[in-house]
Design an enzyme around this catalytic site. Structure first.
Site, PDB file in Angstrom:
ATOM      1  N   ASP A   3       0.860  -1.168   0.000  1.00 42.89           N
ATOM      2  CA  ASP A   3       0.000   0.000   0.000  1.00 42.89           C
ATOM      3  C   ASP A   3       0.907   1.232   0.000  1.00 42.89           C
ATOM      4  O   ASP A   3       1.795   1.352   0.857  1.00 42.89           O
ATOM      5  CB  ASP A   3      -0.884  -0.005   1.258  1.00 42.89           C
ATOM      6  CG  ASP A   3      -1.930   1.084   1.223  1.00 42.89           C
ATOM      7  OD1 ASP A   3      -2.972   0.863   0.594  1.00 42.89           O
ATOM      8  OD2 ASP A   3      -1.692   2.149   1.822  1.00 42.89           O
ATOM      9  N   ASN A  11      -2.364  12.709  -3.797  1.00 42.58           N
ATOM     10  CA  ASN A  11      -3.402  13.157  -4.736  1.00 42.58           C
ATOM     11  C   ASN A  11      -3.941  14.527  -4.353  1.00 42.58           C
ATOM     12  O   ASN A  11      -4.157  15.383  -5.221  1.00 42.58           O
ATOM     13  CB  ASN A  11      -4.545  12.155  -4.802  1.00 42.58           C
ATOM     14  CG  ASN A  11      -4.277  11.023  -5.766  1.00 42.58           C
ATOM     15  OD1 ASN A  11      -3.478  11.141  -6.675  1.00 42.58           O
ATOM     16  ND2 ASN A  11      -4.954   9.915  -5.547  1.00 42.58           N
ATOM     17  N   HIS A  16      -4.258  14.422  -9.114  1.00 45.01           N
ATOM     18  CA  HIS A  16      -4.387  13.037  -9.577  1.00 45.01           C
ATOM     19  C   HIS A  16      -3.424  12.665 -10.699  1.00 45.01           C
ATOM     20  O   HIS A  16      -2.952  11.527 -10.725  1.00 45.01           O
ATOM     21  CB  HIS A  16      -5.835  12.739  -9.966  1.00 45.01           C
ATOM     22  CG  HIS A  16      -6.734  12.669  -8.771  1.00 45.01           C
ATOM     23  ND1 HIS A  16      -6.954  11.509  -8.076  1.00 45.01           N
ATOM     24  CD2 HIS A  16      -7.449  13.627  -8.127  1.00 45.01           C
ATOM     25  CE1 HIS A  16      -7.756  11.744  -7.064  1.00 45.01           C
ATOM     26  NE2 HIS A  16      -8.076  13.024  -7.071  1.00 45.01           N
ATOM     27  N   ASP A  20      -1.152   9.425 -10.442  1.00 43.11           N
ATOM     28  CA  ASP A  20      -1.076   8.381 -11.474  1.00 43.11           C
ATOM     29  C   ASP A  20       0.381   8.064 -11.831  1.00 43.11           C
ATOM     30  O   ASP A  20       0.731   6.901 -12.038  1.00 43.11           O
ATOM     31  CB  ASP A  20      -1.837   8.810 -12.732  1.00 43.11           C
ATOM     32  CG  ASP A  20      -3.341   8.833 -12.527  1.00 43.11           C
ATOM     33  OD1 ASP A  20      -3.830   8.281 -11.515  1.00 43.11           O
ATOM     34  OD2 ASP A  20      -4.036   9.419 -13.387  1.00 43.11           O
ATOM     35  N   GLU A  46      -4.457   2.491  -4.229  1.00 46.06           N
ATOM     36  CA  GLU A  46      -2.997   2.409  -4.122  1.00 46.06           C
ATOM     37  C   GLU A  46      -2.543   1.082  -3.530  1.00 46.06           C
ATOM     38  O   GLU A  46      -1.455   0.962  -3.004  1.00 46.06           O
ATOM     39  CB  GLU A  46      -2.474   3.572  -3.275  1.00 46.06           C
ATOM     40  CG  GLU A  46      -2.793   3.483  -1.808  1.00 46.06           C
ATOM     41  CD  GLU A  46      -4.193   3.951  -1.421  1.00 46.06           C
ATOM     42  OE1 GLU A  46      -4.436   4.052  -0.221  1.00 46.06           O
ATOM     43  OE2 GLU A  46      -5.051   4.207  -2.287  1.00 46.06           O
TER      44      GLU A  46
END
Length: 140
Positions: A3, A11, A16, A20, A46
């Protein structure tokens, strides 16, 4: 299971598109250490799972630690400056008599949350308490 640490904050602060890029960097690290008997999956958000077969607990721990350390050295360029991220990992294992994938993932998830509670940026093997006491992984 892995994780990405503080990914929601990434984010929220960087946007975002940068998030990404961070996800892609982690996927690239996994691919870099691609080997037989290891399958990687993005579970959502994630969170990632790696299914490793025919591997000892120590070898699984070493490989997971390589992923973590390597990811910690990755840099994503952003308008706010360079961004480094970390990842926490938890390892669960089947038994000689067999175990369902759901059981192994649940064990790995428990170890993952133990890694988060222990300060993040580390890998913990659920059924080996000695690994929980090791220091956080640091990049070279």
């Amino acid at each position: 299971m892995f994780d990405l640490d503080h990914f929601k904050k990434t984010n929220d602060v960087y946007g975002h598109p940068v998030g990404d890029q961070v996800l892609c960097r982690f996927a690239a690290v996994i691919k870099k250490y691609d080997r037989a008997n290891v399958d990687a999956f993005r579970l959502g958000g994630e969170e990632f799972a790696l299914v490793m077969t025919r591997i000892t607990e120590d070898k699984a721990y070493d490989l997971a630690s390589k992923f973590s350390v390597s990811f910690g050295t990755e840099v994503v360029a952003t308008p706010r400056g360079p961004l480094r991220s970390t990842v926490s990992g938890g390892i669960g294992f089947g038994e000689a008599g067999g175990a369902s994938l759901d059981d192994v993932l649940a064990e790995a998830d428990t170890a993952l949350y133990a890694a988060k509670r222990a300060g993040r940026n580390r890998v913990i093997v659920q059924n080996k308490a000695s690994k929980a006491d090791e220091p956080a992984l640091r990049s070279a």
